[in-house]
Enzyme design. Structure first.
Site, PDB file in Angstrom:
ATOM      1  N   LYS A   1       0.425   9.422   2.048  1.00  0.00           N
ATOM      2  CA  LYS A   1       1.063   8.326   2.779  1.00  0.00           C
ATOM      3  C   LYS A   1       1.887   8.824   3.954  1.00  0.00           C
ATOM      4  CE  LYS A   1       1.582   6.327  -1.806  1.00  0.00           C
ATOM      5  NZ  LYS A   1       2.579   6.011  -2.844  1.00  0.00           N
TER       6      LYS A   1
ATOM      7  N   ARG B   1       7.290   1.674 -12.586  1.00  0.00           N
ATOM      8  CA  ARG B   1       6.704   0.649 -11.713  1.00  0.00           C
ATOM      9  C   ARG B   1       6.029  -0.417 -12.563  1.00  0.00           C
ATOM     10  NH1 ARG B   1       6.283   2.284  -6.597  1.00  0.00           N
ATOM     11  NH2 ARG B   1       6.504   0.061  -6.289  1.00  0.00           N
TER      12      ARG B   1
ATOM     13  N   PRO C   1       2.036  -0.198   2.510  1.00  0.00           N
ATOM     14  CA  PRO C   1       1.379   1.066   2.791  1.00  0.00           C
ATOM     15  C   PRO C   1       1.082   1.936   1.588  1.00  0.00           C
ATOM     16  CG  PRO C   1       3.394   0.785   4.078  1.00  0.00           C
ATOM     17  CD  PRO C   1       3.377  -0.230   3.022  1.00  0.00           C
ATOM     18  N   GLU C   2      -0.175   2.065   1.268  1.00  0.00           N
ATOM     19  CA  GLU C   2      -0.664   3.155   0.428  1.00  0.00           C
ATOM     20  C   GLU C   2      -1.670   3.897   1.295  1.00  0.00           C
ATOM     21  OE1 GLU C   2      -1.577   2.187  -3.648  1.00  0.00           O
ATOM     22  OE2 GLU C   2      -0.397   0.357  -3.558  1.00  0.00           O
TER      23      GLU C   2
END
Length: 265
Positions: free
Chosen positions: A58, A255, A2-3
Site C-alpha cells: 500500500k 479488525r 486504499p488496499e
DNA sequence: ACCTATGTTGATAC
DNA sequence: GGTATCAACATAGG
C-alpha cells in the site's frame, strides 16, 4: 478505500506528475507530514522533479531529482484509510485521469505539489490518516502481495500461531492485503479466518496464493476491493452469496471480520 | 451522543 | 529476539 488495488491505481495517477518541475509545496499539515516539520518537505522538493513512481503493498514512493538533475530523497506517500491522489494537468486544461471525480473542501488537500505548468499533485484525505515523508522505510514491508513467489508465500504466510487473517494483514509478512481484501480472499479460498496460519498445508497455501492474486487482479480491473463478491454481504443479516448460510462476524486481528461458517474451514 | 470505518504504529506482554 | 495484541491516531458519516 486504499488496499493494494486502489494504491496501484493511485500510483498510476502519480505517473502523470512525473518530469514536471515543482515550484510550490504545501507541507503544513504536521500530522500527515510527520515526523517532518513544516518546510522540511518544501526545502527537499522545491525546484526538483519526480522521475519515477513505485509501489509495494500500500506504499507509494517516488524517485526525485533536484534542480541540477542529481538524485534527491525519495518522496513516500501512503493513503491511510481514505486518501486519494489527484493530479491536475497544466493550468487551463481538464484535470486528468482520476477515475472518480474528487471534490471537497480545500482543507482536505493535506499535501500539495504545485508544478511550473500550473498543475498540481494533491493528497486528498478527509480522514487525515494519510502520510507523506522522505525516504520511507520500504524495506520494513514484506514482498508485494501481487508479486510474491510461491516459495516465499509458503514460508512467510504459512507459519506461526496467529489467526490466518491476522497473518494476511501483517504488512511485514506480505504487503498490500487490507481488511476487505482479506475477507474476500479467505471466502473465495474457503478458509476460516480463525485458522492458525501455521496449520495450513502446502496445498492450502498454494491455493490461497492463487486465489489472492486472482482477487487482486480482479479488483484492479473492477475498480477496487469493494467490488468483491462477498463485500456487499458484510453487514448484519448478510448471507453467503454461494451457499446462503448466514455470515458470522467477529473481531480478528483487531479488525471486523465476516465469513461463511458453513463453507470456510 | 454513540458507534463504526478499506491503515499504521508504538507500547506492552508473553 | 520473535511474536501477538490492541489502544491511539484524526475525522467523517450513519
Amino acid at each position: 478505500m486504499p488496499e493494494l488495488p486502489e494504491v496501484e491505481c493511485a500510483r498510476q495517477v502519480v505517473d502523470r506528475a512525473l518530469h514536471r518541475t515543482i515550484v510550490g509545496v504545501d507541507d503544513t499539515d504536521e500530522f500527515v507530514c510527520r515526523p517532518h516539520a513544516p518546510g522540511d518537505l518544501q526545502r527537499a522538493l522545491k525546484g526538483g522533479q519526480l522521475v519515477a513512481a513505485h509501489r509495494r503493498g500500500k506504499s507509494i514512493w517516488c524517485d526525485m531529482v533536484d534542480a541540477g538533475g542529481d538524485p534527491g530523497p525519495a518522496l513516500g506517500i501512503h493513503l491511510g484509510m481514505g486518501g486519494r491522489i489527484v493530479v491536475t494537468g497544466p493550468a487551463g486544461t481538464a484535470s486528468g485521469g482520476d477515475p472518480v471525480p474528487v471534490s471537497g473542501k480545500a482543507i482536505w488537500n493535506r499535501f500539495v505539489l504545485r508544478f511550473d505548468d500550473g498543475g498540481e499533485l494533491r493528497l486528498f484525505d478527509k480522514r487525515r490518516l494519510g502520510r507523506v515523508r522522505l525516504d520511507p522505510a520500504i524495506d520494513a514491508l514484506g514482498p508485494d502481495a501481487a508479486e510474491i513467489s510461491r516459495a516465499d508465500f509458503r514460508t512467510r504466510v504459512g507459519r506461526g500461531t496467529a489467526p490466518l487473517k491476522a497473518r494476511l494483514l501483517d504488512q511485514a509478512t506480505l504487503a498490500g492485503v487490507g481488511n476487505l481484501l482479506a475477507d474476500e480472499t479467505l471466502w473465495r479460498a474457503r478458509l476460516a479466518p480463525t485458522r492458525r496460519a501455521g496449520s495450513l498445508s502446502v496445498e492450502e497455501l498454494d491455493e490461497l496464493r492463487r486465489v489472492l492474486r486472482a482477487a487482486i487482479r480482479r479488483a484492479i480491473l473492477r475498480g477496487g476491493v469493494h467490488t468483491g463478491d462477498l463485500i456487499e454481504h458484510r453487514r448484519p443479516g448478510g448471507h453467503c452469496p454461494r451457499c446462503g448460510a448466514e455470515l458470522v462476524r467477529a473481531t480478528i486481528g483487531s479488525r471486523t471480520t465476516w465469513w461463511c461458517p458453513a463453507e470456510q474451514q
